[in-house]
Design an enzyme around this catalytic site. Sequence first.
Site, PDB file in Angstrom:
ATOM      1  CB  THR A 222      10.461   1.841   7.572  1.00  8.62           C
ATOM      2  OG1 THR A 222      10.715   2.601   8.763  1.00  8.62           O
ATOM      3  CG2 THR A 222       8.989   1.950   7.214  1.00  8.62           C
TER       4      THR A 222
ATOM      5  CG  ASP B  93       6.978   6.205  -0.208  1.00 11.88           C
ATOM      6  OD1 ASP B  93       7.557   5.606   0.732  1.00 11.88           O
ATOM      7  OD2 ASP B  93       7.588   6.959  -1.001  1.00 11.88           O
TER       8      ASP B  93
ATOM      9  CG  ASP C  96       8.425  -0.268  11.109  1.00 13.85           C
ATOM     10  OD1 ASP C  96       8.313  -0.032  12.334  1.00 13.85           O
ATOM     11  OD2 ASP C  96       8.607   0.634  10.272  1.00 13.85           O
TER      12      ASP C  96
END
Length: 531
Positions: free
Chosen positions: A80, A162, A339
């Site tokens: 990711t 995040d 991703d």
Amino acid sequence: MKKIVLLLFLMTFHVFSNPCVAQTAPVKKPKIVVGLMVDQMRWDYLYKYQDRYGDGGFKRLLDQGFSCENTMIQHAPTVTACGHSSVYTGSVPAINGIAGNSWYDRSWGREISNVEDSTVTGVGGNAKQNKSPRNLLTTTIGDELRIATNYQSKVVGISIKDRGAILPGGHAANGAFWEDSGKFTTSTYYMDALPEWARKFNEKDWDKLLMPKGWKTLYPADTYVLSDEDDKDYETIYKGEKKSVFPHKPSISRSPFGNTWTLEFAKVAMEGYKLGQGKFTDLLAISLSSPDKIGHAYGPNSIEVEDNYLRLDKDLEDLFGYLDKRYGKDGYLFFITADHGANHSPGYLEENKLPTGVLTNDVFKNLDTELEKKFGIPGLILTRNGYQIYLDYDVISKAGIDKITVANYIIEQLKQVPGIETAFLNEALASATYPEPIKTMLINGYHPKRSGDIVIVKSSGWKSGSRTGATHGDWNPYDAHIPLVWMGTGIRPGKTHRLVGMTDIASTLAAILNIQQPSGSIGHVITEITD
């Protein structure tokens, strides 16, 4: 003299009257660029469920947009943090420094998160949300957009994860927001307090609003003919469940409703920041994390994954309707990508007689034992992170052993393990005998200050840990082949099957917006997508 004046007049008239001479229409720029990354979206999901998609979501993208059908990730590991940073920097981990979701920091003496920053604290939630983009070593396309407009363009990143919000937003973002304890939060890197619109959004009980009865299938379960039956022993069973079957009662982030929740917050952010209403183009980077959580738990051939994409199709239709109304159909530039992809669960592959296997921790325990037998000293391996092995330089030095000798012995031992295709000393990758593009992907994924000393390459279909669930991280097409579809301002309908790199996205945006490429960019402009 009169003849000269007449000649100059005729030349000037010719230039301004002839459209083929020295005249170009000004290029229309979008009011806003909306980048949507779908975490763990394999390329084939564009088409696998196409018969069940409506006309306004994925089908609209493919009909009205331009699809780069052969878009590949150019680095390994395919995880990711690396994927998000590479899309928006136009770079690779070897350059932008994001060598994984985490890595071992020798100066700190421990593993650190890719967005960890001890100099900031959380805002709007847990104070320990000490996160920022400072570990990212290059600029992003958002940074370059801010620089080019003297910081009058606005850039915002949004995601449940995040890293999905922070890394795409870049260093100069106006804001980045991610989930903490069921609320969207941020850090003091960006602001000292949440905006009022974000606080009001967080006050709503989104679990009850979006999934009052938990997660049931959108359609009758027996109509999901492109997926396995619901009850499979290689799917994850969550706490409170006896079997991995519908209906589920997960947290919102572990369900398709996490996508809806994230996109609703994105709409509020567009209004709160007044994105797309200024003189210059703005950028909104959205990442949908829930598909990754669902994919890890159930695997690509599960009803859960199919239901996620059928619901996401409806979410996209709703998003496009919102963008059409707010900016006009030709007023925004949208792209969707991922991703990374994902491999099937070992349980699924095994059941269908496909190559697979599981690497357990016993492999590395046995390696430690063999190393101690060979060199007569324990602790030569400092730690392992993913498929990177870090050597303990202090132990090796005190023992008077050559580092390369230790590394080569480890590599020879690893090559004998079923499920490990090979292993390399990272420093020697350039001279390794291994086929392309895998060799270059490994080189692109190696950062000398953050990666380990040895990288492991698994056999096709193999997974670490257990036979349940699914994962990613390897060079193989199931992890590296991602969707990339563009739609909106200046984009012509069509598709290409030529090889396109993940790093080409930022370069193409830079060309469309007439701004500088990010500081570590190695991408190329995808010229086919515009008229």
